[in-house]
Design an enzyme around this catalytic site. Structure first.
Site, PDB file in Angstrom:
ATOM      1  N   PRO A  93       0.764  -1.395  -0.207  1.00  0.00           N
ATOM      2  CA  PRO A  93      -0.056   0.052  -0.047  1.00  0.00           C
ATOM      3  C   PRO A  93       0.664   1.167  -0.007  1.00  0.00           C
ATOM      4  CG  PRO A  93      -0.149  -0.962   1.893  1.00  0.00           C
ATOM      5  CD  PRO A  93       0.514  -2.072   1.166  1.00  0.00           C
ATOM      6  N   ASN A  94       0.325   2.176  -0.757  1.00  0.00           N
ATOM      7  CA  ASN A  94       0.829   3.534  -0.885  1.00  0.00           C
ATOM      8  C   ASN A  94       2.278   3.632  -1.652  1.00  0.00           C
ATOM      9  OD1 ASN A  94      -1.248   4.994   0.719  1.00  0.00           O
ATOM     10  ND2 ASN A  94      -0.368   3.732   2.378  1.00  0.00           N
ATOM     11  N   TYR A 111      10.966   8.910   1.408  1.00  0.00           N
ATOM     12  CA  TYR A 111      11.007   7.903   0.100  1.00  0.00           C
ATOM     13  C   TYR A 111      11.497   8.301  -1.094  1.00  0.00           C
ATOM     14  CZ  TYR A 111       7.925   5.685   3.465  1.00  0.00           C
ATOM     15  OH  TYR A 111       7.597   5.277   4.520  1.00  0.00           O
ATOM     16  N   ASP A 133       2.079 -15.579   6.351  1.00  0.00           N
ATOM     17  CA  ASP A 133       1.797 -17.283   6.184  1.00  0.00           C
ATOM     18  C   ASP A 133       1.745 -17.391   4.558  1.00  0.00           C
ATOM     19  OD1 ASP A 133       1.246 -17.286   8.684  1.00  0.00           O
ATOM     20  OD2 ASP A 133      -0.850 -17.520   8.823  1.00  0.00           O
ATOM     21  N   ASN A 180       8.219  -5.536  -0.896  1.00  0.00           N
ATOM     22  CA  ASN A 180       7.988  -4.561  -0.128  1.00  0.00           C
ATOM     23  C   ASN A 180       6.529  -4.333   0.220  1.00  0.00           C
ATOM     24  OD1 ASN A 180       7.842  -1.980   1.347  1.00  0.00           O
ATOM     25  ND2 ASN A 180       9.032  -0.882   0.073  1.00  0.00           N
ATOM     26  N   ARG A 187       7.214   0.851  13.635  1.00  0.00           N
ATOM     27  CA  ARG A 187       7.639   0.023  12.309  1.00  0.00           C
ATOM     28  C   ARG A 187       8.764  -1.023  12.717  1.00  0.00           C
ATOM     29  NH1 ARG A 187       5.569   3.413   8.479  1.00  0.00           N
ATOM     30  NH2 ARG A 187       5.065   5.495   9.244  1.00  0.00           N
ATOM     31  N   HIS A 241      12.824  -2.750   2.107  1.00  0.00           N
ATOM     32  CA  HIS A 241      12.217  -1.254   2.484  1.00  0.00           C
ATOM     33  C   HIS A 241      13.165  -0.267   2.238  1.00  0.00           C
ATOM     34  CE1 HIS A 241       9.511  -3.283   5.064  1.00  0.00           C
ATOM     35  NE2 HIS A 241      10.511  -3.964   5.612  1.00  0.00           N
ATOM     36  N   ILE A 242      12.413   0.879   1.602  1.00  0.00           N
ATOM     37  CA  ILE A 242      13.181   2.077   1.130  1.00  0.00           C
ATOM     38  C   ILE A 242      13.960   2.755   2.037  1.00  0.00           C
ATOM     39  CG2 ILE A 242      12.880   4.224  -0.054  1.00  0.00           C
ATOM     40  CD1 ILE A 242      10.449   3.142  -1.388  1.00  0.00           C
ATOM     41  N   SER A 243      13.351   2.938   3.426  1.00  0.00           N
ATOM     42  CA  SER A 243      13.814   3.421   4.463  1.00  0.00           C
ATOM     43  C   SER A 243      14.331   2.512   5.627  1.00  0.00           C
ATOM     44  CB  SER A 243      12.625   4.311   5.437  1.00  0.00           C
ATOM     45  OG  SER A 243      11.585   3.556   5.627  1.00  0.00           O
ATOM     46  N   ALA A 274       3.012  -0.764   4.845  1.00  0.00           N
ATOM     47  CA  ALA A 274       2.728  -0.952   6.307  1.00  0.00           C
ATOM     48  C   ALA A 274       2.092  -2.348   6.549  1.00  0.00           C
ATOM     49  CB  ALA A 274       1.473  -0.054   6.237  1.00  0.00           C
ATOM     50  N   ARG A 288       5.172  10.933  -2.413  1.00  0.00           N
ATOM     51  CA  ARG A 288       4.738  10.501  -1.092  1.00  0.00           C
ATOM     52  C   ARG A 288       6.000  11.041  -0.525  1.00  0.00           C
ATOM     53  NH1 ARG A 288       4.571   4.538   1.189  1.00  0.00           N
ATOM     54  NH2 ARG A 288       3.775   5.233   3.406  1.00  0.00           N
ATOM     55  N   HIS A 299       4.294  -4.579   8.983  1.00  0.00           N
ATOM     56  CA  HIS A 299       4.285  -4.461  10.481  1.00  0.00           C
ATOM     57  C   HIS A 299       2.814  -4.934  11.004  1.00  0.00           C
ATOM     58  CE1 HIS A 299       7.231  -1.672   9.410  1.00  0.00           C
ATOM     59  NE2 HIS A 299       6.625  -0.976   8.809  1.00  0.00           N
ATOM     60  N   GLU A 349      12.856  -9.317   1.536  1.00  0.00           N
ATOM     61  CA  GLU A 349      11.970  -8.422   2.038  1.00  0.00           C
ATOM     62  C   GLU A 349      12.808  -6.847   1.838  1.00  0.00           C
ATOM     63  OE1 GLU A 349      11.052  -8.451   6.455  1.00  0.00           O
ATOM     64  OE2 GLU A 349      10.510  -6.718   6.475  1.00  0.00           O
ATOM     65  N   ARG A 394      13.068   4.736  12.491  1.00  0.00           N
ATOM     66  CA  ARG A 394      11.749   5.190  12.448  1.00  0.00           C
ATOM     67  C   ARG A 394      10.821   4.985  13.690  1.00  0.00           C
ATOM     68  NH1 ARG A 394       9.292   4.768   6.705  1.00  0.00           N
ATOM     69  NH2 ARG A 394       7.964   6.566   7.597  1.00  0.00           N
TER      70      ARG A 394
HETATM   71  C1  DQA Z   1       8.541   1.038   3.770  1.00  0.00           C
HETATM   72  C2  DQA Z   1       8.265   1.263   5.451  1.00  0.00           C
HETATM   73  C3  DQA Z   1       7.069   1.107   5.980  1.00  0.00           C
HETATM   74  O1  DQA Z   1       7.102   1.235   7.105  1.00  0.00           O
HETATM   75  C4  DQA Z   1       6.104   1.975   5.650  1.00  0.00           C
HETATM   76  O2  DQA Z   1       4.783   1.920   5.841  1.00  0.00           O
HETATM   77  C5  DQA Z   1       5.941   1.924   4.128  1.00  0.00           C
HETATM   78  C6  DQA Z   1       7.249   1.919   3.198  1.00  0.00           C
HETATM   79  C7  DQA Z   1       9.710   1.442   3.339  1.00  0.00           C
HETATM   80  O3  DQA Z   1       9.886   1.026   2.036  1.00  0.00           O
HETATM   81  O4  DQA Z   1      10.542   2.132   3.925  1.00  0.00           O
HETATM   82  O5  DQA Z   1       5.008   2.252   3.462  1.00  0.00           O
HETATM   83  O6  DQA Z   1       8.319  -0.300   3.647  1.00  0.00           O
END
Ligand code: DQA
Length: 148
Positions: free
Chosen positions: A10-11, A23, A87, A74, A111, A100-102, A77, A18, A80, A98, A107
């Protein structure tokens, strides 16, 4: 099976606009193009799936069975919160990374917990969109591709 599925949660469709201070300014399309171009040099196909819906992400992981040699995910959200995505990854037994950009550990406290970490092969985070490129590089090597 030299095919990789990249799943974004999502997002992440909003990348580029964003919270660019977290990001960056590149879009999801930019990331996809870079990954596809790099993998293409080694004749590896990369497919991309993005959804804001947990169940659709679960469906995409289930459908990956027997089609993909590797998953890069990725879950945003849902990382978490989602036992269902965890599963699904466990169930299909496809090696996965897995992403993550950040750096989620720099953070907010909520998270710091990833439901996916215990079931993935490995994890890359905090490198901006290079997190995806580093994951791709590792996935290629794990799939037995010779990187010159
Ligand atoms: C994220 C980190 C997550 O905590 C956050 O909800 C995201 C992006 C990242 O790529 O840093 O949407 O997965």
């Amino acid at each position: 099976m030299k095919k990789i599925l990249v799943i974004n949660g999502p997002n992440l469709n909003l990348l580029g606009t964003r919270e660019p201070e977290i990001y960056g300014s590149e879009t999801l399309k930019d990331i996809e193009n870079r990954m596809r171009n790099y993998a293409g040099k080694f004749n590896v196909e990369v497919d991309f799936f993005q959804s804001n819906h947990e169940g659709e992400i679960v469906d995409s992981i289930q459908a990956a069975r027997d089609k993909y040699g590797f998953i890069i995910i990725n879950a945003a959200a849902y990382t978490h919160t989602s036992v269902a995505i965890r599963d699904a990854l466990s169930a299909v037994e496809i090696p996965s990374i897995e992403v993550h950009i950040s750096n989620i550990y720099k953070r907010e406290h909520f998270r710091h917990k990833s439901y996916l970490s215990p079931v993935v092969t490995g994890e890359v985070m905090g490198l901006g969109i290079e997190s995806y490129m580093a994951a791709l590089f590792a996935a290629l090597i794990k799939m037995g591709v010779e990187i010159e």
